[in-house]
Structure formats: structure tokens, C-alpha cells
Motif scaffolding. Structure first.
Motif, PDB file in Angstrom:
ATOM      1  N   LEU A 174      72.308  -0.825   5.357  1.00 44.49           N
ATOM      2  CA  LEU A 174      71.983  -0.244   6.482  1.00 44.49           C
ATOM      3  C   LEU A 174      70.675   0.243   6.441  1.00 44.49           C
ATOM      4  N   VAL A 175      70.302   0.888   5.222  1.00 45.27           N
ATOM      5  CA  VAL A 175      68.850   1.374   5.315  1.00 45.27           C
ATOM      6  C   VAL A 175      68.167   0.317   5.497  1.00 45.27           C
ATOM      7  N   THR A 176      68.164  -0.598   4.806  1.00 39.78           N
ATOM      8  CA  THR A 176      67.327  -1.835   4.818  1.00 39.78           C
ATOM      9  C   THR A 176      66.937  -2.374   6.347  1.00 39.78           C
ATOM     10  N   GLN A 177      68.148  -2.487   7.167  1.00 37.72           N
ATOM     11  CA  GLN A 177      68.024  -2.834   8.286  1.00 37.72           C
ATOM     12  C   GLN A 177      67.378  -1.482   9.387  1.00 37.72           C
ATOM     13  N   LEU A 178      67.655  -0.444   8.893  1.00 38.78           N
ATOM     14  CA  LEU A 178      67.240   0.624   9.346  1.00 38.78           C
ATOM     15  C   LEU A 178      65.379   0.600   9.330  1.00 38.78           C
ATOM     16  N   GLU A 179      64.964   0.254   8.246  1.00 42.55           N
ATOM     17  CA  GLU A 179      63.735   0.184   7.840  1.00 42.55           C
ATOM     18  C   GLU A 179      62.931  -0.926   8.660  1.00 42.55           C
ATOM     19  N   ARG A 180      63.641  -1.929   9.002  1.00 41.77           N
ATOM     20  CA  ARG A 180      63.359  -2.883  10.085  1.00 41.77           C
ATOM     21  C   ARG A 180      63.522  -2.650  11.469  1.00 41.77           C
ATOM     22  N   ARG A 181      64.057  -1.419  11.891  1.00 39.53           N
ATOM     23  CA  ARG A 181      64.402  -1.055  13.243  1.00 39.53           C
ATOM     24  C   ARG A 181      65.168  -1.964  13.839  1.00 39.53           C
ATOM     25  N   SER A 182      66.400  -2.643  12.916  1.00 37.32           N
ATOM     26  CA  SER A 182      66.948  -3.652  13.745  1.00 37.32           C
ATOM     27  C   SER A 182      67.842  -3.303  15.233  1.00 37.32           C
ATOM     28  N   THR A 183      68.080  -4.252  15.843  1.00 37.53           N
ATOM     29  CA  THR A 183      68.897  -4.001  17.153  1.00 37.53           C
ATOM     30  C   THR A 183      70.204  -3.914  17.001  1.00 37.53           C
ATOM     31  N   ALA A 184      70.389  -4.853  15.683  1.00 36.54           N
ATOM     32  CA  ALA A 184      72.052  -4.961  15.464  1.00 36.54           C
ATOM     33  C   ALA A 184      72.031  -5.168  14.105  1.00 36.54           C
ATOM     34  N   VAL A 185      73.271  -4.554  13.238  1.00 43.24           N
ATOM     35  CA  VAL A 185      73.251  -4.671  11.921  1.00 43.24           C
ATOM     36  C   VAL A 185      74.872  -5.278  11.642  1.00 43.24           C
ATOM     37  N   TYR A 186      74.977  -6.180  10.937  1.00 46.13           N
ATOM     38  CA  TYR A 186      76.404  -6.739  10.671  1.00 46.13           C
ATOM     39  C   TYR A 186      76.478  -6.881   9.280  1.00 46.13           C
ATOM     40  N   ILE A 187      77.706  -5.997   8.872  1.00 42.38           N
ATOM     41  CA  ILE A 187      77.800  -5.702   7.538  1.00 42.38           C
ATOM     42  C   ILE A 187      79.536  -6.166   7.526  1.00 42.38           C
ATOM     43  N   PRO A 188      79.925  -7.384   6.912  1.00 40.75           N
ATOM     44  CA  PRO A 188      79.122  -8.562   6.158  1.00 40.75           C
ATOM     45  C   PRO A 188      78.253  -9.459   7.075  1.00 40.75           C
ATOM     46  N   PRO A 189      77.247 -10.097   6.942  1.00 38.65           N
ATOM     47  CA  PRO A 189      76.563 -10.687   7.763  1.00 38.65           C
ATOM     48  C   PRO A 189      77.176 -11.648   8.895  1.00 38.65           C
ATOM     49  N   TRP A 190      78.222 -12.286   8.358  1.00 39.24           N
ATOM     50  CA  TRP A 190      79.055 -13.148   8.874  1.00 39.24           C
ATOM     51  C   TRP A 190      79.714 -12.673  10.134  1.00 39.24           C
ATOM     52  N   LEU A 191      79.785 -11.456  10.469  1.00 33.06           N
ATOM     53  CA  LEU A 191      80.345 -10.706  11.387  1.00 33.06           C
ATOM     54  C   LEU A 191      79.554 -11.060  12.686  1.00 33.06           C
ATOM     55  N   ARG A 192      78.104 -11.548  12.696  1.00 37.23           N
ATOM     56  CA  ARG A 192      77.395 -12.012  13.778  1.00 37.23           C
ATOM     57  C   ARG A 192      78.223 -13.140  14.497  1.00 37.23           C
ATOM     58  N   ALA A 193      78.614 -14.046  13.542  1.00 38.93           N
ATOM     59  CA  ALA A 193      79.219 -15.164  14.358  1.00 38.93           C
ATOM     60  C   ALA A 193      80.578 -14.897  15.012  1.00 38.93           C
ATOM     61  N   VAL A 194      81.128 -13.790  14.874  1.00 37.54           N
ATOM     62  CA  VAL A 194      82.623 -13.391  15.578  1.00 37.54           C
ATOM     63  C   VAL A 194      82.057 -13.119  17.073  1.00 37.54           C
ATOM     64  N   GLN A 195      80.904 -12.628  17.273  1.00 43.34           N
ATOM     65  CA  GLN A 195      80.411 -12.189  18.713  1.00 43.34           C
ATOM     66  C   GLN A 195      80.553 -13.430  19.285  1.00 43.34           C
ATOM     67  N   VAL A 196      80.480 -14.554  18.992  1.00 45.36           N
ATOM     68  CA  VAL A 196      80.382 -15.876  19.701  1.00 45.36           C
ATOM     69  C   VAL A 196      81.774 -16.123  20.265  1.00 45.36           C
ATOM     70  N   VAL A 197      82.885 -15.713  19.458  1.00 48.79           N
ATOM     71  CA  VAL A 197      84.246 -15.810  19.719  1.00 48.79           C
ATOM     72  C   VAL A 197      84.907 -14.594  20.298  1.00 48.79           C
ATOM     73  N   ARG A 198      84.177 -13.726  20.413  1.00 50.53           N
ATOM     74  CA  ARG A 198      84.673 -12.239  20.828  1.00 50.53           C
ATOM     75  C   ARG A 198      85.722 -12.417  21.987  1.00 50.53           C
ATOM     76  N   ALA A 199      85.358 -13.227  23.112  1.00 47.25           N
ATOM     77  CA  ALA A 199      86.226 -13.168  24.334  1.00 47.25           C
ATOM     78  C   ALA A 199      87.595 -13.806  24.020  1.00 47.25           C
ATOM     79  N   ALA A 200      87.702 -14.606  22.976  1.00 42.83           N
ATOM     80  CA  ALA A 200      89.079 -14.881  22.716  1.00 42.83           C
ATOM     81  C   ALA A 200      89.893 -14.249  21.749  1.00 42.83           C
ATOM     82  N   LEU A 201      89.198 -13.039  21.177  1.00 46.14           N
ATOM     83  CA  LEU A 201      90.074 -12.306  20.374  1.00 46.14           C
ATOM     84  C   LEU A 201      91.172 -11.646  20.722  1.00 46.14           C
ATOM     85  N   PRO A 202      90.934 -10.930  21.912  1.00 49.63           N
ATOM     86  CA  PRO A 202      92.207 -10.281  22.671  1.00 49.63           C
ATOM     87  C   PRO A 202      93.505 -11.110  22.563  1.00 49.63           C
TER      88      PRO A 202
END
Length: 295
Positions: free
Chosen positions: A224-252
Motif C-alpha cells: 500500500l505504501v509503495t503504491q502511495l509513494e507513486r500516487r497510484s489511482t488504483a491499488v490491487y492486493i493481491p495484484p491479480w485482483l485487477r483481472a477480476v475487474q474485467v469480469v465484474r459484471a458477471a460476478l453477481p
């Protein structure tokens, strides 16, 4: 760590008494930042402040109390200067059937997680405008992966995601960065308490292995703090959560199918009960704001 852009900067962390907030505060101090610790548990905040030495000061405050938060923001500025970073971390959770959860408990989750984040932003944004600083909103997989039996938590985390996106668009032209973090299961007392509750233990147990893994809080804080240093707009922990964004419409639909199969079994076993606010931090929040009483 003199190479860190945080060195000598002031950071404000809410919910700093324990869990992710305390771990982030330690990591910020390790990288040279000064830290204003905000939270409900005064004794724990004092111990953490003493541990961090002259890099930290603490204030006991409820993030849902507008007037108290305004006073603390003024005290932070007068006593430590204008913050360059604000981490809106304060949060609570509960589990169980919606109709079995008392209305004050349900409301308290939304008030702390969503309204408390808005109050934090409202009182500290004037300073961030002066420092062209960065506001990090702590979110969750629940921000886009709604689950049964956690309606208040999911609603509040979906709300903070939208809130962070709105703030980013509104303040970008004034030099203020806004980020949202998406955290999965992290080893905090809230999660450990949740694992003692049948309904929440089952919820995690039915997730795929990578999604149900619990991560060490110090490792989460370091990322979190490393991404904070970079002023990131989105931080995913673990990083693979970013891929879930692609299929989030199917999750419900997927979640609904699993729930239709598993909830009747849990009901038959007597496992569908309201948990109340989880963890020691939740108990502290209940004492200040929850009128439903212990569960």
C-alpha cells in the motif's frame, strides 16, 4: 529511507489503532514520514505513537463525528503542519442475514466506512489542496464483488469506490491525487473474528483458493505504501485482483447461483445468524455508535 518521497512529509491515517491502519502507519514512519494517528482506541493509539517516537502524534476521534473531526484536523495542522497524504482506512464489518441484523448495526457499518471516509476527506482536503497531496481510500474486493450475508459492508465499500472516483475527477485539476485500494482477505482481528462465525467462514471457504488466501498485514501495508509513494489511482492486493475487474459484471450471477445452493444448507444447520460488528475494532465502534447492543 531517505530515498522515499514520503521522507519528512506528514501523513494522516484513520483507523490507526490496529490492523491495516497500524501497519500502514508503521510503514509510513519507516520510510521517513511523520504520522498523525486517528482512531477510537486511545490507549492503543498512544502505545503506537510512543513506538513510533517523535514521528507520530495521536488523536482519539470517531470519523463519523463531523465537529470532532474538524477539530482534530485543525489540531493536526496546528501541531504537525499540513498533511501531504491522507489514508481513509477506518472501517468495520458485520455478517449475517439482512433481516436478522439490527438497523443500528447495519447503519453503523455504512456510517463508519462510507460517511466516515467522506468526513475525513471534507476536513483534510483543504490541506491537501495546499500541499497538492494524495488521498488514499481503503476499499475491498467487496467494492465490486458483492456477497450475501455482508450487505452493509458490500454496500459501503461499493460506495467508497464511487466516492474515490468522484473525488479524483473533481480535484485532479487542482493537483490532488486520489487513489482507491482493493484489498482481499488480510490477517487482522476483524478477519480472524469473521473466521469464527460459521456464515463468514463458509463464505471464504467457497471462494477459489487464491481468493480465500489470507495475507500478512505487514506485507499488505508495504505494498500500500509503495503504491502511495507513486500516487497510484488504483491499488490491487493481491495484484491479480485487477483481472477480476474485467469480469465484474458477471460476478453477481455467479454469487447468486452459489448462494442459492449453499444458504439453505447453512440455514438448516443453524449457521445463519447475525454476527454483530466484528473484531475488537468493531466492538470499539459499537460502544460509540451502535444502539443495537451486543450480539
Amino acid at each position: 529511507m531517505h530515498s522515499s518521497p514520503l521522507n519528512g512529509r506528514l501523513a494522516v491515517v484513520t483507523g490507526a489503532a490496529r490492523g491495516v491502519g497500524a501497519a500502514v502507519s508503521r510503514e509510513l514512519a519507516r520510510r521517513g514520514a511523520r504520522v498523525a494517528l486517528l482512531g477510537l482506541e486511545g490507549a492503543r493509539l498512544t502505545r503506537l505513537s510512543e513506538e513510533l517516537g517523535d514521528r507520530a502524534r495521536c488523536w482519539e476521534v470517531d470519523v463519523t463525528d463531523d465537529a470532532a473531526m474538524a477539530r482534530v484536523a485543525g489540531a493536526v495542522r496546528d501541531g504537525m503542519g499540513a498533511p501531504s497524504v491522507v489514508v481513509a482506512n477506518a472501517g468495520v464489518a458485520e455478517g449475517g442475514p439482512f433481516l436478522a441484523t439490527g438497523p443500528a448495526t447495519w447503519r453503523r457499518v455504512v456510517e463508519v466506512n462510507l460517511v466516515g471516509s467522506a468526513t475525513t476527506a471534507r476536513v483534510f482536503l483543504p490541506a491537501l489542496l495546499d500541499t497538492r497531496g494524495y488521498f488514499l481510500q481503503i476499499g475491498s474486493l467487496a467494492s465490486f464483488g458483492a456477497s450475501p450475508m455482508m450487505s452493509a459492508y458490500c454496500a459501503s465499500k461499493a460506495g467508497v469506490e464511487s466516492f474515490a472516483h468522484a473525488l479524483r475527477a473533481e480535484f485532479a485539476h487542482q493537483g490532488v491525487g486520489v487513489g482507491i485500494s482493493y484489498l482481499n482477505w488480510t490477517d487482522t482481528d476483524m478477519i480472524r473474528d469473521g473466521d469464527e462465525q460459521p456464515v463468514l467462514r463458509e463464505l471464504r471457504g467457497h471462494m477459489p483458493w487464491p481468493a480465500r488466501r489470507v495475507r500478512a498485514v505487514d506485507a499488505v501495508a508495504a505494498r500500500l505504501v509503495t503504491q502511495l509513494e507513486r500516487r497510484s489511482t488504483a491499488v490491487y492486493i493481491p495484484p491479480w485482483l485487477r483481472a477480476v475487474q474485467v469480469v465484474r459484471a458477471a460476478l453477481p450471477a455467479v454469487v447468486a447461483r452459489v448462494a442459492a445452493r449453499e444458504l439453505p444448507r447453512l440455514a438448516a444447520e443453524g449457521g445463519l445468524r447475525a454476527t454483530g460488528l466484528l473484531g475488537a475494532g468493531g466492538r470499539a465502534a459499537r460502544l460509540t455508535g451502535d444502539r443495537d447492543g451486543p450480539r
